[in-house]
Design a protein around this motif. Structure first.
Motif, mmCIF file in Angstrom:
data_model
loop_
_atom_site.group_PDB
_atom_site.id
_atom_site.type_symbol
_atom_site.label_atom_id
_atom_site.label_comp_id
_atom_site.label_asym_id
_atom_site.label_seq_id
_atom_site.Cartn_x
_atom_site.Cartn_y
_atom_site.Cartn_z
ATOM 1 N N THR A 283 -10.251 21.193 -9.748
ATOM 2 C CA THR A 283 -9.783 21.959 -10.731
ATOM 3 C C THR A 283 -10.255 21.870 -11.974
ATOM 4 N N TYR A 286 -13.581 22.771 -12.706
ATOM 5 C CA TYR A 286 -13.590 24.383 -12.733
ATOM 6 C C TYR A 286 -13.028 24.728 -14.095
ATOM 7 N N LEU A 335 -4.684 26.968 -13.924
ATOM 8 C CA LEU A 335 -5.476 26.183 -13.132
ATOM 9 C C LEU A 335 -4.515 24.782 -12.824
ATOM 10 N N SER A 339 -3.415 23.428 -9.350
ATOM 11 C CA SER A 339 -3.620 22.256 -8.820
ATOM 12 C C SER A 339 -2.355 21.542 -8.379
#
Lengths: 352, 280
Positions: A283, A286, A335, A339
């Protein structure tokens, strides 16, 4: 023994966690807005002056100042800023005169598409590569993964991008060049197809326009592959170290004593445990790609968030820069929270 | 009938300073009886147990003149043959259930995975067998324990789960590697008596590895005393007090006795020729 909570209790605990998470999400976003607000007040760029120009009269300046709300006390300005941001109003771009939110809504899907594809590449290749290296430490496979990973770490992205374009576009002509689409398809996309998400791959597929889809794929494959390579380098390295750690644990010996086949020992017993830290790594990588990788987007003329913020910065377009910053920050926070939730789903010890 | 026969077992590890022999020439054989292996830390007792299951991973190297389990050559068995032996015919209980149980899988899944994967049992049948195994180690609420994760169990409970897991396939030989050393003193006796009863009832062979000579003597028929990778003395448990080897005597004398004379405990006298680790 210590009491194990019954399953209803577990659901309750999880719901409480989510509530707590949402609370901390709100506080974090408020903090983010406070920071961008303060930045906008301390930068030596006068929004009034950049609107009225240098030869405006005192009266004109005062009028614009009042219109922007800059004559109000600081705390009141902040409340207005927060209210506007929460209702989706990130101000007006000085450069274009358009609402910043609308502009970002146009640019962000391009970055989202690129970053998502890159992360999928990076994960699909990086995790198996890391596992392969971890199960055969010191072997040829391990060395190859190490060297490829090291190159991903240390080669500048813009150089790899240029070489990629030179080889696969210029010489081999396997892929299309910079941009998201060829001009013809771009026109088709804009004038004949229904936009659902702003992501060309998804929109063209939903419209059944497979020629546009094919063209978009040939454009995105190189930049997405490049970002995927960079995140693969990181993910494979981390996977290797997490897996090495797990494979040395005693419960792995237990699984072997039970006569479990090696694939199950590695991919079920060890992987379930390695997944816990790996979720955070994936994550984070990302999120990093979602910030819009400026260099990649510049080289591939990709109209994404990175390009948007960079252009705004060079034009001293503060509302656009800060609007972009808020979006990047919000993406990062979201995010992180995702996570955190996934982490709890995978690791029962984090749930209690 | 001989269940396990080990001749001249040697285990070597490659380290940065050259090869280190952790086990150097250990021989023993075992029927359906209880064999204790005793020694201090680093004497090679744990490595001996793991070598039998071929759990020593490269760069560790296992060599022997012979290592035969029930007529099957363990040295030259393929990985597939070894997997069929492990769990099914030879089980092992490790020291600390905190580390030997998978922390992210429920107890139920860990108990049933062998039954489901290897024996092809359905979910319900495997679950019933696992619950029966938990009851056999005197867990009164097997349903709750099945749904629990290892961190939700106490040490004694975890070790019972571990024993249940290893006994489900009804192996012929169980290797217990310090099965109670990580547990509270209060539950040690309980876990030991459960283990003892199950091994006795099912008539399996047991290798009991421990550093506690008296404990081993109570549970085993025969005791091997190891020092620096070699067996220095093999003795019937009932003859322990007549042990001749100075190392064995040292291990016996280093424990205080309640109600005994309050004299300083003797340290281990390593002045003899045996202490250098040469041939016994």
């Amino acid at each position: 023994m210590t009491g194990s909570p019954v399953s209803g209790n577990r659901a309750f605990v999880l719901a409480g966690r989510i509530g707590l998470g949402l609370g901390s999400l709100a506080i974090t976003i408020l903090g983010l807005l406070l920071i961008t607000f303060l930045i906008s007040r301390v930068v030596p760029i006068d929004p009034v002056l950049s609107i009225v120009g240098e030869r405006a009269t005192e009266a004109q300046i005062a009028a614009v100042r009042a219109k922007l709300g800059l004559d109000l006390p600081m705390w009141q300005q902040f409340l207005i800023y927060v209210r506007d941001a929460l209702t989706g109003d990130l101000g007006t771009s000085i450069r274009t005169g358009e609402p910043v939110a609308a502009e970002i809504a146009r640019y962000f899907p391009a970055t989202l598409e690129l970053a998502t594809l890159g992360t999928i590449f990076g994960t699909l290749v990086g995790v198996p590569a890391g596992v392969l290296a971890a199960t055969r430490p010191g072997s040829l496979a391990d060395q190859v993964v190490r060297v490829i990973g090291l190159m991903g770490y240390s080669m500048p992205v813009f150089w790899l991008g240029l070489i990629g374009l030179l080889v696969f576009y210029g010489q081999l002509d396997w892929v299309s060049g910079p941009g998201r689409l060829d001009p013809t398809y771009d026109m088709m996309m804009q004038f004949t197809l229904t936009p659902y998400t702003g992501m060309i791959l998804i929109d063209s597929a939903l419209n059944g326009a497979w020629d546009v889809f094919g063209n978009a794929v040939s454009h995105i494959i190189l930049p997405a592959g490049l970002l995927g390579y960079v995140s693969m380098a990181y993910i494979s390295r981390m996977t290797r170290s997490f897996m090495m750690n797990e494979l040395g644990q005693e419960y792995i010996t237990t699984a072997r004593v039970k006569g479990m086949p090696e694939w199950r020992v590695v991919w079920v017993h060890a992987m379930k445990n390695a997944l816990v830290p790996l979720i955070t790594v994936i994550t984070l990588s990302y999120a990093y790609l979602l910030e819009g990788s400026v260099l990649t987007e510049t080289i591939f003329a990709w109209p994404g968030l990175g390009s948007y913020i960079t252009d705004a910065l060079f034009a001293a377009d503060m509302p656009a820069v800060l609007g972009g910053t808020v979006v990047v920050g919000a993406v990062f926070i979201t995010l992180n929270m995702a996570s955190d939730l996934l982490y709890r789903l995978v690791d029962p010890r984090a749930r209690a | 009938m001989t269940l396990l026969d080990v001749r001249n077992l040697r285990v070597t590890f490659q380290t940065e300073t050259g090869p280190v022999q952790a086990v150097r020439g250990v021989s023993f054989s075992l029927g359906r009886e209880r064999l204790g292996i005793v020694g201090e830390s680093g004497s090679g007792k744990t490595i001996t147990g793991r070598a039998v299951l071929r759990l020593i991973r490269p760069p560790g190297r296992v060599e022997a003149d012979a290592m035969v389990f029930d007529g099957q050559d363990l040295l030259h068995a393929t990985d597939r043959e070894m997997r069929a032996l492990r769990g099914k015919r030879i089980g092992m209980v490790m020291q600390d259930p905190k580390y030997s149980l998978n922390p992210v899988m429920t107890v139920g899944r860990q108990l049933t995975e062998g039954l489901r994967l290897r024996d092809g049992l359905g979910r319900a049948d495997a679950g019933a067998k696992a619950r029966a195994a938990l009851e056999a180690v005197q867990i009164r609420d097997p349903d709750r324990v099945m749904d629990a994760y290892p961190h939700e169990l106490s040490g004694g409970m975890g070790q019972r789960v571990m024993i249940a897991m290893m006994l489900i396939p009804e192996p012929d030989l169980l290797i217990a590697d310090e099965p109670t050393s990580a547990l509270d003193v209060t539950v040690q006796a309980e876990v030991l008596s459960i283990l003892d009863a199950l091994v006795r009832d099912r008539g399996m062979g047991l290798i009991f590895i421990s550093h506690d000579l008296r404990l081993v003597a109570r549970f085993c028929d025969r005791v091997l005393v190891m020092y620096k990778g070699r067996i220095v003395e093999e003795i019937a448990a009932r003859d322990l007090m007549a042990a001749r080897h100075p190392y064995t005597q040292g291990l016996l004398n280093c424990l205080p006795r309640i109600g005994g004379p309050r004299t300083p405990l003797p340290g281990l006298d390593r002045s003899g020729a045996w202490a250098s680790g040469g041939a016994p």
